[in-house]
Design an enzyme around this catalytic site. Structure first.
Site, mmCIF file in Angstrom:
data_model
loop_
_atom_site.group_PDB
_atom_site.id
_atom_site.type_symbol
_atom_site.label_atom_id
_atom_site.label_comp_id
_atom_site.label_asym_id
_atom_site.label_seq_id
_atom_site.Cartn_x
_atom_site.Cartn_y
_atom_site.Cartn_z
ATOM 1 N N HIS A 195 -8.846 -7.402 10.997
ATOM 2 C CA HIS A 195 -8.581 -8.562 11.856
ATOM 3 C C HIS A 195 -8.676 -8.229 13.350
ATOM 4 O O HIS A 195 -8.612 -9.147 14.180
ATOM 5 C CB HIS A 195 -7.264 -9.224 11.453
ATOM 6 C CG HIS A 195 -7.362 -9.775 10.063
ATOM 7 N ND1 HIS A 195 -8.102 -10.892 9.761
ATOM 8 C CD2 HIS A 195 -6.927 -9.267 8.874
ATOM 9 C CE1 HIS A 195 -8.077 -11.093 8.449
ATOM 10 N NE2 HIS A 195 -7.373 -10.127 7.890
ATOM 11 N N LYS A 216 -3.114 -4.939 16.337
ATOM 12 C CA LYS A 216 -3.823 -3.769 15.784
ATOM 13 C C LYS A 216 -4.843 -3.240 16.804
ATOM 14 O O LYS A 216 -5.069 -2.029 16.889
ATOM 15 C CB LYS A 216 -4.506 -4.128 14.467
ATOM 16 C CG LYS A 216 -3.544 -4.478 13.334
ATOM 17 C CD LYS A 216 -2.740 -3.265 12.879
ATOM 18 C CE LYS A 216 -1.889 -3.593 11.656
ATOM 19 N NZ LYS A 216 -1.169 -2.415 11.138
ATOM 20 N N LEU A 263 0.829 -1.208 0.000
ATOM 21 C CA LEU A 263 0.000 0.000 0.000
ATOM 22 C C LEU A 263 0.861 1.256 0.000
ATOM 23 O O LEU A 263 0.433 2.309 -0.481
ATOM 24 C CB LEU A 263 -0.962 -0.007 1.194
ATOM 25 C CG LEU A 263 -1.925 -1.204 1.240
ATOM 26 C CD1 LEU A 263 -2.935 -1.052 2.371
ATOM 27 C CD2 LEU A 263 -2.637 -1.384 -0.105
ATOM 28 N N SER A 285 -6.655 -2.856 11.061
ATOM 29 C CA SER A 285 -7.064 -3.960 10.189
ATOM 30 C C SER A 285 -8.406 -4.529 10.614
ATOM 31 O O SER A 285 -8.771 -4.498 11.800
ATOM 32 C CB SER A 285 -6.014 -5.069 10.241
ATOM 33 O OG SER A 285 -6.475 -6.231 9.596
ATOM 34 N N SER A 345 2.091 -7.095 8.539
ATOM 35 C CA SER A 345 0.761 -6.950 7.939
ATOM 36 C C SER A 345 -0.001 -8.269 7.799
ATOM 37 O O SER A 345 -1.052 -8.309 7.160
ATOM 38 C CB SER A 345 0.897 -6.287 6.564
ATOM 39 O OG SER A 345 1.675 -7.099 5.719
ATOM 40 N N TYR A 400 -1.731 -10.895 15.122
ATOM 41 C CA TYR A 400 -1.713 -9.711 14.253
ATOM 42 C C TYR A 400 -2.902 -8.792 14.570
ATOM 43 O O TYR A 400 -2.725 -7.591 14.829
ATOM 44 C CB TYR A 400 -1.731 -10.177 12.788
ATOM 45 C CG TYR A 400 -2.033 -9.100 11.776
ATOM 46 C CD1 TYR A 400 -1.191 -7.989 11.628
ATOM 47 C CD2 TYR A 400 -3.164 -9.188 10.958
ATOM 48 C CE1 TYR A 400 -1.479 -7.012 10.687
ATOM 49 C CE2 TYR A 400 -3.453 -8.219 10.015
ATOM 50 C CZ TYR A 400 -2.607 -7.128 9.882
ATOM 51 O OH TYR A 400 -2.898 -6.150 8.952
ATOM 52 N N ASP A 440 13.836 1.947 11.547
ATOM 53 C CA ASP A 440 13.183 0.762 12.096
ATOM 54 C C ASP A 440 12.212 1.244 13.177
ATOM 55 O O ASP A 440 12.624 1.941 14.114
ATOM 56 C CB ASP A 440 14.255 -0.166 12.695
ATOM 57 C CG ASP A 440 13.659 -1.481 13.203
ATOM 58 O OD1 ASP A 440 12.452 -1.514 13.540
ATOM 59 O OD2 ASP A 440 14.417 -2.459 13.266
ATOM 60 N N GLY A 474 3.391 1.335 8.251
ATOM 61 C CA GLY A 474 4.491 0.433 8.592
ATOM 62 C C GLY A 474 4.089 -0.589 9.635
ATOM 63 O O GLY A 474 3.322 -0.305 10.548
ATOM 64 N N GLY A 475 4.637 -1.766 9.508
ATOM 65 C CA GLY A 475 4.372 -2.815 10.493
ATOM 66 C C GLY A 475 4.201 -4.164 9.836
ATOM 67 O O GLY A 475 4.219 -4.293 8.611
HETATM 68 P P1 NAI Z 1 3.229 -4.626 3.654
HETATM 69 O O1 NAI Z 1 3.651 -5.755 4.515
HETATM 70 O O2 NAI Z 1 3.352 -4.789 2.179
HETATM 71 O O3 NAI Z 1 4.011 -3.303 4.078
HETATM 72 C C1 NAI Z 1 4.358 -3.011 5.406
HETATM 73 C C2 NAI Z 1 5.688 -2.277 5.384
HETATM 74 O O4 NAI Z 1 6.055 -2.020 6.748
HETATM 75 C C3 NAI Z 1 6.817 -3.090 4.744
HETATM 76 O O5 NAI Z 1 7.427 -2.362 3.696
HETATM 77 C C4 NAI Z 1 7.785 -3.339 5.895
HETATM 78 O O6 NAI Z 1 9.153 -3.304 5.513
HETATM 79 C C5 NAI Z 1 7.446 -2.199 6.841
HETATM 80 N N1 NAI Z 1 7.832 -2.551 8.211
HETATM 81 C C6 NAI Z 1 7.488 -3.655 8.911
HETATM 82 N N2 NAI Z 1 8.108 -3.660 10.104
HETATM 83 C C7 NAI Z 1 8.850 -2.528 10.144
HETATM 84 C C8 NAI Z 1 9.726 -1.988 11.102
HETATM 85 N N3 NAI Z 1 9.971 -2.610 12.268
HETATM 86 N N4 NAI Z 1 10.316 -0.808 10.824
HETATM 87 C C9 NAI Z 1 10.094 -0.171 9.662
HETATM 88 N N5 NAI Z 1 9.278 -0.640 8.695
HETATM 89 C C10 NAI Z 1 8.667 -1.813 8.946
HETATM 90 O O7 NAI Z 1 1.725 -4.286 4.056
HETATM 91 P P2 NAI Z 1 0.611 -3.533 3.215
HETATM 92 O O8 NAI Z 1 -0.262 -4.523 2.563
HETATM 93 O O9 NAI Z 1 1.237 -2.472 2.395
HETATM 94 O O10 NAI Z 1 -0.237 -2.876 4.402
HETATM 95 C C11 NAI Z 1 0.106 -1.605 4.925
HETATM 96 C C12 NAI Z 1 -0.553 -1.469 6.297
HETATM 97 O O11 NAI Z 1 -1.946 -1.604 6.150
HETATM 98 C C13 NAI Z 1 -0.097 -2.527 7.293
HETATM 99 O O12 NAI Z 1 0.042 -1.915 8.567
HETATM 100 C C14 NAI Z 1 -1.230 -3.520 7.311
HETATM 101 O O13 NAI Z 1 -1.349 -4.167 8.563
HETATM 102 C C15 NAI Z 1 -2.429 -2.635 7.006
HETATM 103 N N6 NAI Z 1 -3.497 -3.372 6.327
HETATM 104 C C16 NAI Z 1 -3.357 -3.734 5.015
HETATM 105 C C17 NAI Z 1 -4.378 -4.398 4.374
HETATM 106 C C18 NAI Z 1 -4.283 -4.748 2.912
HETATM 107 O O14 NAI Z 1 -5.298 -5.187 2.355
HETATM 108 N N7 NAI Z 1 -3.132 -4.572 2.249
HETATM 109 C C19 NAI Z 1 -5.604 -4.780 5.080
HETATM 110 C C20 NAI Z 1 -5.627 -4.376 6.464
HETATM 111 C C21 NAI Z 1 -4.611 -3.682 7.050
HETATM 112 C C1 15L Z 2 -4.971 -7.631 6.323
HETATM 113 O O1 15L Z 2 -4.935 -7.094 7.440
HETATM 114 C C2 15L Z 2 -3.738 -7.953 5.578
HETATM 115 O O2 15L Z 2 -2.746 -6.972 5.773
HETATM 116 C C3 15L Z 2 -3.950 -8.119 4.091
HETATM 117 O O3 15L Z 2 -2.825 -8.829 3.572
HETATM 118 C C4 15L Z 2 -5.249 -8.833 3.711
HETATM 119 O O4 15L Z 2 -5.127 -10.188 3.894
HETATM 120 C C5 15L Z 2 -6.439 -8.279 4.515
HETATM 121 O O5 15L Z 2 -6.173 -8.073 5.900
HETATM 122 C C6 15L Z 2 -7.717 -9.139 4.430
HETATM 123 O O6 15L Z 2 -8.333 -9.378 5.451
HETATM 124 O O7 15L Z 2 -8.079 -9.513 3.309
#
Ligand code: NAI
Ligand code: 15L
Length: 274
Positions: free
Chosen positions: A121, A148, A23, A119, A83, A144, A59, A80-81
């Site tokens: 979740h 959140k 994202l 999330s 996911s 996870y 970090d 960040g975090g």
């Molecule tokens: P992703 O896993 O692709 O990106 C998360 C980023 O956070 C990664 O680039 C990672 O390097 C960074 N990160 C993790 N731990 C870190 C740390 N200790 N220090 C610095 N950076 C760190 O996840 P995505 O899909 O881009 O999601 C973004 C956010 O949205 C996450 O917090 C996720 O939980 C939340 N989310 C995403 C959903 C989705 O459908 N993609 C659904 C629900 C929530």
């Molecule tokens: C999340 O929280 C995850 O970051 C994402 O990878 C998806 O699986 C999403 O939920 C989901 O529930 O579909």
């Protein structure tokens, strides 16, 4: 830019964490329209800075790096975090300690608003035949989701004690298209995600508000009545994908927990301590 009638530049300096993630790639080029300077951060490589960007690798679990990251920042979009469901140790470092570091840095550096990527979740153990609102108790479906839920509570505490405003967005499934029947209810398009994040950034008063991040899907388990003041109006709908998704997944097993609960497959993922 979403609404040409609104001046797009609203923040001198906006911070996007998790900018190297899925994202982050989506929002990085879009958020530039709403600030003079976009500071992008991750623990991973972020390439070269585009015009109007600053890159600062950090970090989340490193408290002093977070203090430096938040310097001069007006608002944060915190993606960040960890996911997905994983072992407790990385979740503890990034989503629990990382959140505390972020909010302590915001407090000490004077940042006033955070948009937190929470999330669905957090409430994954509600059933798919229940419609829930944002004031109902959390029912996390794993470490996870639990992390959140902690993040949301932390945001509430920093609002009550320190006046830092947060919109916690319980994102559903932010993908180019829904992958399965569950996502027909949980899907949010990238354009709607941008609309929601920008609404959360610019709404005049938010305190700590929780909102589900979903498009205008025909089937939904989530009621955003208590977040109307955010002014989020989704435009897209998963319905354009419905026929194809239902053809691809004609049957569901009603006894499968993944079909029964809102968290889908997350409710049965391994959640070992290490
Ligand atoms: P992703 O896993 O692709 O990106 C998360 C980023 O956070 C990664 O680039 C990672 O390097 C960074 N990160 C993790 N731990 C870190 C740390 N200790 N220090 C610095 N950076 C760190 O996840 P995505 O899909 O881009 O999601 C973004 C956010 O949205 C996450 O917090 C996720 O939980 C939340 N989310 C995403 C959903 C989705 O459908 N993609 C659904 C629900 C929530
Ligand atoms: C999340 O929280 C995850 O970051 C994402 O990878 C998806 O699986 C999403 O939920 C989901 O529930 O579909």
């Amino acid at each position: 830019m979403l609404n040409p009638k609104v001046s797009p530049i609203v923040f001198p300096k906006l911070l996007l964490t998790g900018a190297a993630g899925q994202l982050g790639h989506v929002l990085r080029p879009r958020l530039k329209a709403y600030c003079d300077v976009l500071r992008v951060s991750d623990q991973l490589d972020l390439g070269t800075a585009a015009s109007g960007e600053e890159i600062q690798t950090a970090d989340l679990s490193n408290a002093s790096a977070m203090q430096s990251l938040l310097k001069g920042v007006d608002a944060v979009v915190h993606l960040g975090g960890i996911s997905t469901e994983q072992a407790w140790a990385p979740i503890l470092a990034s989503n629990i300690i990382g959140m505390v570091n972020l909010y302590e840095a915001a407090r000490l550096q004077g940042t006033k608003r955070i948009v937190f990527a929470s999330s669905n979740h957090v409430t994954g153990f509600y059933r798919q035949d229940e419609v829930i609102d944002t004031q109902m108790p959390a029912k996390p479906d794993g470490f996870y989701g639990l992390s959140k839920a902690f993040g949301e509570d932390l945001a509430e505490m920093y609002w009550a004690r320190w006046g830092i405003e947060t919109v916690s967005i319980r994102i559903g499934s932010a993908l180019p298209a829904p992958k399965d029947r569950r996502m027909l209810s949980t899907w949010i398009s990238f354009d709607d995600l941008e609309r929601l994040v920008v609404s959360a950034l610019i709404a005049p008063i938010v305190g700590h508000t929780i909102i589900f991040g979903m498009s205008d899907n025909r089937t939904s388990w989530w009621d955003n009545t208590h977040a109307k003041h955010i002014g989020y109006r989704p435009i897209d709908s998963s319905d354009i994908f419905r026929h194809e998704v239902e053809a691809r997944q004609p049957l569901i097993d009603r006894h499968d927990k993944a079909a029964l609960y809102q968290g889908g497959a997350f409710v049965k993922m391994a959640s070992h301590g290490e």
